[in-house]
Design a protein around this motif. Structure first.
Motif, PDB file in Angstrom:
ATOM      1  N   GLY A 119     111.797   3.823  -0.134  1.00  0.00           N
ATOM      2  CA  GLY A 119     112.432   2.819  -0.983  1.00  0.00           C
ATOM      3  C   GLY A 119     111.508   1.673  -1.349  1.00  0.00           C
ATOM      4  O   GLY A 119     111.939   0.652  -1.881  1.00  0.00           O
ATOM      5  N   ILE A 120     110.211   1.833  -1.065  1.00  0.00           N
ATOM      6  CA  ILE A 120     109.237   0.804  -1.445  1.00  0.00           C
ATOM      7  C   ILE A 120     108.736   1.108  -2.851  1.00  0.00           C
ATOM      8  O   ILE A 120     108.360   2.244  -3.156  1.00  0.00           O
ATOM      9  CB  ILE A 120     108.063   0.767  -0.447  1.00  0.00           C
ATOM     10  N   VAL A 121     108.774   0.093  -3.715  1.00  0.00           N
ATOM     11  CA  VAL A 121     108.310   0.276  -5.095  1.00  0.00           C
ATOM     12  C   VAL A 121     107.010  -0.517  -5.262  1.00  0.00           C
ATOM     13  O   VAL A 121     107.008  -1.738  -5.120  1.00  0.00           O
ATOM     14  CB  VAL A 121     109.374  -0.214  -6.102  1.00  0.00           C
ATOM     15  N   PRO A 122     105.896   0.166  -5.552  1.00  0.00           N
ATOM     16  CA  PRO A 122     104.632  -0.555  -5.671  1.00  0.00           C
ATOM     17  C   PRO A 122     104.557  -1.341  -6.982  1.00  0.00           C
ATOM     18  O   PRO A 122     105.233  -1.007  -7.951  1.00  0.00           O
ATOM     19  CB  PRO A 122     103.589   0.561  -5.646  1.00  0.00           C
ATOM     20  N   SER A 123     103.704  -2.353  -7.007  1.00  0.00           N
ATOM     21  CA  SER A 123     103.506  -3.122  -8.232  1.00  0.00           C
ATOM     22  C   SER A 123     102.492  -2.397  -9.106  1.00  0.00           C
ATOM     23  O   SER A 123     101.766  -1.506  -8.652  1.00  0.00           O
ATOM     24  CB  SER A 123     102.977  -4.519  -7.892  1.00  0.00           C
ATOM     25  N   ALA A 124     102.417  -2.800 -10.378  1.00  0.00           N
ATOM     26  CA  ALA A 124     101.453  -2.222 -11.317  1.00  0.00           C
ATOM     27  C   ALA A 124     100.025  -2.444 -10.809  1.00  0.00           C
ATOM     28  O   ALA A 124      99.153  -1.585 -10.973  1.00  0.00           O
ATOM     29  CB  ALA A 124     101.642  -2.845 -12.692  1.00  0.00           C
ATOM     30  N   GLU A 125      99.792  -3.597 -10.162  1.00  0.00           N
ATOM     31  CA  GLU A 125      98.451  -3.912  -9.649  1.00  0.00           C
ATOM     32  C   GLU A 125      98.071  -2.960  -8.508  1.00  0.00           C
ATOM     33  O   GLU A 125      96.930  -2.510  -8.429  1.00  0.00           O
ATOM     34  CB  GLU A 125      98.397  -5.369  -9.145  1.00  0.00           C
ATOM     35  N   GLU A 126      99.046  -2.677  -7.639  1.00  0.00           N
ATOM     36  CA  GLU A 126      98.765  -1.746  -6.535  1.00  0.00           C
ATOM     37  C   GLU A 126      98.417  -0.357  -7.065  1.00  0.00           C
ATOM     38  O   GLU A 126      97.522   0.306  -6.553  1.00  0.00           O
ATOM     39  CB  GLU A 126      99.985  -1.629  -5.610  1.00  0.00           C
ATOM     40  N   VAL A 127      99.164   0.071  -8.078  1.00  0.00           N
ATOM     41  CA  VAL A 127      98.893   1.382  -8.666  1.00  0.00           C
ATOM     42  C   VAL A 127      97.484   1.395  -9.253  1.00  0.00           C
ATOM     43  O   VAL A 127      96.719   2.344  -9.061  1.00  0.00           O
ATOM     44  CB  VAL A 127      99.947   1.743  -9.752  1.00  0.00           C
ATOM     45  N   PRO A 183     115.356   2.191  -4.094  1.00  0.00           N
ATOM     46  CA  PRO A 183     114.951   3.203  -5.081  1.00  0.00           C
ATOM     47  C   PRO A 183     113.954   4.210  -4.517  1.00  0.00           C
ATOM     48  O   PRO A 183     113.039   3.848  -3.794  1.00  0.00           O
ATOM     49  CB  PRO A 183     114.269   2.380  -6.187  1.00  0.00           C
ATOM     50  N   ALA A 184     114.128   5.485  -4.878  1.00  0.00           N
ATOM     51  CA  ALA A 184     113.204   6.531  -4.461  1.00  0.00           C
ATOM     52  C   ALA A 184     113.292   7.691  -5.447  1.00  0.00           C
ATOM     53  O   ALA A 184     114.218   7.754  -6.257  1.00  0.00           O
ATOM     54  CB  ALA A 184     113.537   7.011  -3.053  1.00  0.00           C
ATOM     55  N   GLN A 185     112.289   8.569  -5.378  1.00  0.00           N
ATOM     56  CA  GLN A 185     112.279   9.752  -6.244  1.00  0.00           C
ATOM     57  C   GLN A 185     112.095  11.019  -5.411  1.00  0.00           C
ATOM     58  O   GLN A 185     111.549  12.002  -5.875  1.00  0.00           O
ATOM     59  CB  GLN A 185     111.150   9.618  -7.282  1.00  0.00           C
ATOM     60  N   THR A 224     111.125   5.325 -12.957  1.00  0.00           N
ATOM     61  CA  THR A 224     110.638   3.996 -12.609  1.00  0.00           C
ATOM     62  C   THR A 224     109.117   3.933 -12.481  1.00  0.00           C
ATOM     63  O   THR A 224     108.484   2.971 -12.922  1.00  0.00           O
ATOM     64  CB  THR A 224     111.298   3.535 -11.289  1.00  0.00           C
ATOM     65  N   MET A 225     108.501   4.956 -11.895  1.00  0.00           N
ATOM     66  CA  MET A 225     107.039   4.913 -11.725  1.00  0.00           C
ATOM     67  C   MET A 225     106.316   4.995 -13.072  1.00  0.00           C
ATOM     68  O   MET A 225     105.223   4.453 -13.220  1.00  0.00           O
ATOM     69  CB  MET A 225     106.561   6.021 -10.776  1.00  0.00           C
ATOM     70  N   ILE A 248     118.406  12.185 -13.503  1.00  0.00           N
ATOM     71  CA  ILE A 248     117.944  11.540 -12.277  1.00  0.00           C
ATOM     72  C   ILE A 248     117.388  10.162 -12.607  1.00  0.00           C
ATOM     73  O   ILE A 248     116.455  10.004 -13.378  1.00  0.00           O
ATOM     74  CB  ILE A 248     116.924  12.390 -11.469  1.00  0.00           C
ATOM     75  N   VAL A 249     118.063   9.175 -12.037  1.00  0.00           N
ATOM     76  CA  VAL A 249     117.557   7.807 -12.108  1.00  0.00           C
ATOM     77  C   VAL A 249     117.445   7.348 -10.664  1.00  0.00           C
ATOM     78  O   VAL A 249     118.011   7.965  -9.778  1.00  0.00           O
ATOM     79  CB  VAL A 249     118.507   6.891 -12.909  1.00  0.00           C
ATOM     80  N   ASP A 250     116.693   6.307 -10.415  1.00  0.00           N
ATOM     81  CA  ASP A 250     116.632   5.834  -9.040  1.00  0.00           C
ATOM     82  C   ASP A 250     117.434   4.549  -8.906  1.00  0.00           C
ATOM     83  O   ASP A 250     117.933   4.024  -9.905  1.00  0.00           O
ATOM     84  CB  ASP A 250     115.178   5.659  -8.595  1.00  0.00           C
ATOM     85  N   GLY A 251     117.547   4.090  -7.676  1.00  0.00           N
ATOM     86  CA  GLY A 251     118.327   2.891  -7.397  1.00  0.00           C
ATOM     87  C   GLY A 251     117.909   1.693  -8.233  1.00  0.00           C
ATOM     88  O   GLY A 251     118.720   0.814  -8.545  1.00  0.00           O
ATOM     89  N   LEU A 252     116.633   1.638  -8.627  1.00  0.00           N
ATOM     90  CA  LEU A 252     116.157   0.509  -9.431  1.00  0.00           C
ATOM     91  C   LEU A 252     116.824   0.516 -10.801  1.00  0.00           C
ATOM     92  O   LEU A 252     117.373  -0.491 -11.253  1.00  0.00           O
ATOM     93  CB  LEU A 252     114.633   0.596  -9.581  1.00  0.00           C
TER      94      LEU A 252
END
Lengths: 356, 310
Positions: free
Chosen positions: A335-343, A117-119, A258-259, A168-172
């Motif tokens: 294609g790296i999706v961060p977690s809510a905690e990382e954000v 997934p990416a934007q 997704t973000m 626009i949707v991402d791979g996720l």
């Protein structure tokens, strides 16, 4: 009301298009959206409609153009590299004023990139992508239910303005499964051929002409002015945005797709620590909800934009604010999706110790 | 003439450790083609099974210079390399002779890449284009392509109660290539390494573009046991479904004529993609398949006999 069905995003979008009355689908294999054409290939014959696999994305988008000229509801899907190949067709369709809906299941780029997934296609989607002064309406859902609901809305907007609408949707969102409910099925027997459609002169006095060409600069300027007038109207009337926990917010996150979904969890985590943060989520990324963002400038201390790219939508956020508030950024690429905690961790870096 | 032993004893340009499916014939095809070159080789590789499985970041299975490119442009990039190479050679900046080989799957060759292929063949760049033909978009999960044969079940032309799968015959990519009046175009199959090697040798010695289509049975999407790839490749040839032949300066020469042609059922049976054809209501499709194969074979024989230039 329908029942809830557990579906994969790439298939749910196909079923939604069928329920919205898509009479023809044109596509070409590319991961991570292969399930979309595969689903259409099974379902379209069942409902007596058209599924056609083209020999390339270039062909697919031009098949869309050809079919759309007849005033038929048409749908295509692809993923980033395939959407790049379609850009010439996008531009022709824009200036020819024919309606259609195209889904881009975005993957990591540039180049072949990966299939995660990416934007990174935000600029391409919202700023043109193809040549010339044009826009498509660009819708960015963040759940499968929203994706399904917005497909019908996309067709309505496409026909109302005779414009291409891009989802626009991402791979996720393309690959995940969620329960979805199809709220409405369009009765396609009620479809009428629009007046502008090229279906033969018939009893009409004049022939119908659909073209993006005018060799006389004055004529082409007129076509451009018509487009710009249409775009201003869309900007005025069709902005869709969600404000989430913004009422008492002291900080605002801006994110789409997704973000935005991840950011909602980040906001719950932050609020459990007493940090009052909310989310402004553009649902239409073009037209962009500039006013909504501008209106919150005096309320919040700063904006924090997070995307699955190097910082693309942030430019529109900054334009909306015109320097009124700082805008910080956190993004992941490849294609790296961060977690809510990382954000949250990244967000807190900008608090200056106030909430440590 | 090189023997099987000679060919497989040469250093392999494609190193072990690539991630191709168990039972895939692509490595044997690629290795025997590059083994036929007595000059350094530069490879241009379109997106597809070969590229995806040989270069999983941060690894590469390639022991020769290799460039990855878009799905549709293997022939265009090879043409660019050849043009740059010629210019550098002319200016004396490169001394060695090289062979430039483009590899693409059937999707990247028959469909999206045919424009670039046609352009490069027509302009006459000196390079070899190889299509490893697994008869569909296998890397993305078995969608139909212009190479998918009649009656096959794919994910975008699924077989079912109202469909036998694909209803069109496949494109004849070898004749399409030969129609560009190139010096050498040929068809080979994964199981016959010596034939592949000999054809690659001829192709690489041609003064101009050359084209090689190699049948590559796909264990994953033709749906058969991984041990049977070479068996299916052989059956494709013995049923005349995939004749081994070459078109040299326009003249057809068939390299192998089965003493007794096997019925097409022998090739079809055991493949999951054709299972539905064996239902009583679909038997007619097998008969149609057989008559298409026979018709094409007869036509090829006549072309060879006549000695006429294509």
């Amino acid at each position: 009301m329908g029942e809830k069905i557990l579906m994969k995003g790439a298939e749910a979008i196909a079923e939604a298009a069928i329920k919205a009355g898509a009479m023809a689908f044109f596509g070409y294999p590319i991961t991570p959206q292969n399930e979309t054409p595969e689903y259409f290939s099974r379902r379209m014959p069942e409902v007596g409609r058209i599924f056609l696999q083209a020999e390339s994305e270039v062909a697919a988008i031009n098949m869309i153009y050809g079919a759309a000229c007849t005033g038929t509801r048409v749908f295509a899907s692809s993923s980033s590299p395939g959407i790049s190949l379609m850009q010439e067709g996008f531009s022709y369709i824009a200036n020819s004023n024919v309606p259609c809906v195209v889904a881009n299941v975005m993957r990591g780029g540039p180049g072949l990139g990966d299939i995660a997934p990416a934007q990174g296609d935000y600029f391409q989607a919202t700023k043109g992508g193809g040549h010339g002064d044009y826009h498509t309406i660009v819708i960015a859902p963040h759940t499968l239910q929203e994706e399904v609901d917005l497909v019908l809305k996309a067709f309505d907007l496409a026909e109302k303005y005779r414009i291409m609408v891009v989802l626009i949707v991402d791979g996720l969102l393309g690959q995940m499964m969620e329960p979805v409910e199809f709220k409405e099925t369009v009765d396609v027997t009620k479809f009428k051929v629009p007046e502008w459609a090229t279906v033969g002169q018939g009893d009409r006095e004049d022939r119908i002409i659909i073209t993006s060409l005018d060799l006389a600069p004055e004529g082409l300027e007129k076509m451009n002015l018509h487009l710009q007038e249409k775009y201003r109207k869309i900007e005025e009337q069709e902005v869709m945005v969600e404000e989430y926990r913004m009422d008492d917010a002291e900080y605002a996150i801006t994110a789409f797709g997704t973000m935005a979904r991840i950011s909602k969890t980040t906001i719950e985590l932050a609020r459990s620590e007493g940090i009052k943060v909310g989310l402004i989520r553009p649902i239409t990324v073009w037209p962009f909800p500039s006013k909504t963002i501008e209106n919150r400038a005096n309320q919040v201390k700063f904006f924090f934009d997070t995307e699955l790219n190097a910082g693309q939508m942030i430019e529109d956020v900054k334009l909306a604010l015109n320097g009124a508030r700082p805008v910080y950024f956190y993004g992941k690429m490849g294609g790296i999706v961060p977690s809510a905690e990382e954000v949250l961790e990244e967000f807190k870096k900008h608090l200056g110790g106030q909430h440590e | 003439m090189a023997t099987y032993q000679d060919i497989v004893s040469k250093p392999t340009p494609l190193a072990p450790g690539h991630r191709m499916c168990a039972g895939c014939g692509i490595p044997a095809i690629v290795n025997s083609i590059i083994a036929a070159s007595d000059k350094p080789v530069i490879v241009a590789n379109a997106t597809g099974c070969l590229e995806v499985t040989s270069t999983i970041y941060p690894f590469s299975a390639w022991n020769v210079p290799w460039v990855h490119l878009t799905f549709e442009n293997a022939a265009a990039v090879a043409a660019g390399i050849e043009t740059a190479y010629k210019a550098l050679k002319k200016r004396g900046k490169i001394k060695d002779d090289v062979n430039i080989i483009a590899f693409g799957g059937d999707g990247g060759t028959y469909d999206i890449g045919i424009q670039a292929l046609s352009g490069a063949l027509e302009r006459g760049h000196r390079f070899l284009y190889v299509v490893y033909d697994n008869e569909g978009y296998m890397n993305t999960g078995n969608q139909r392509s212009g190479a998918t044969p009649f009656g096959a079940d794919t994910t975008t032309v699924p077989a079912g109660t109202k469909s036998i799968g694909k209803t069109q015959w496949r494109k004849n990519i070898v004749e399409i290539s030969a129609a560009h009046r190139i010096p050498y175009a040929a068809q080979a199959a994964a199981h016959n390494v010596v034939d592949i090697y000999n054809k690659a040798k001829k192709a690489l010695s041609a003064d101009g573009p050359s084209f090689l289509a190699v049948l590559q049975p796909c264990t994953t999407n033709w749906k058969y046991d991984t041990a049977l790839t070479m068996k299916y490749s052989k059956l494709a040839v013995e049923t005349n479904f995939w004749p081994l032949y070459e078109i040299e300066n326009g003249k057809v020469h068939i390299n192998y004529k089965p003493k007794e042609r096997k019925p097409i059922e022998e090739f079809l049976k055991g493949q999951g993609r054709y299972r539905h054809l064996f239902k009583p209501e679909n038997r007619y499709a097998i008969e149609e398949f057989q008559s298409l194969v026979d018709e094409e074979w007869e036509r090829l024989l006549k072309l060879e006999e006549s000695g006429a230039k294509l």
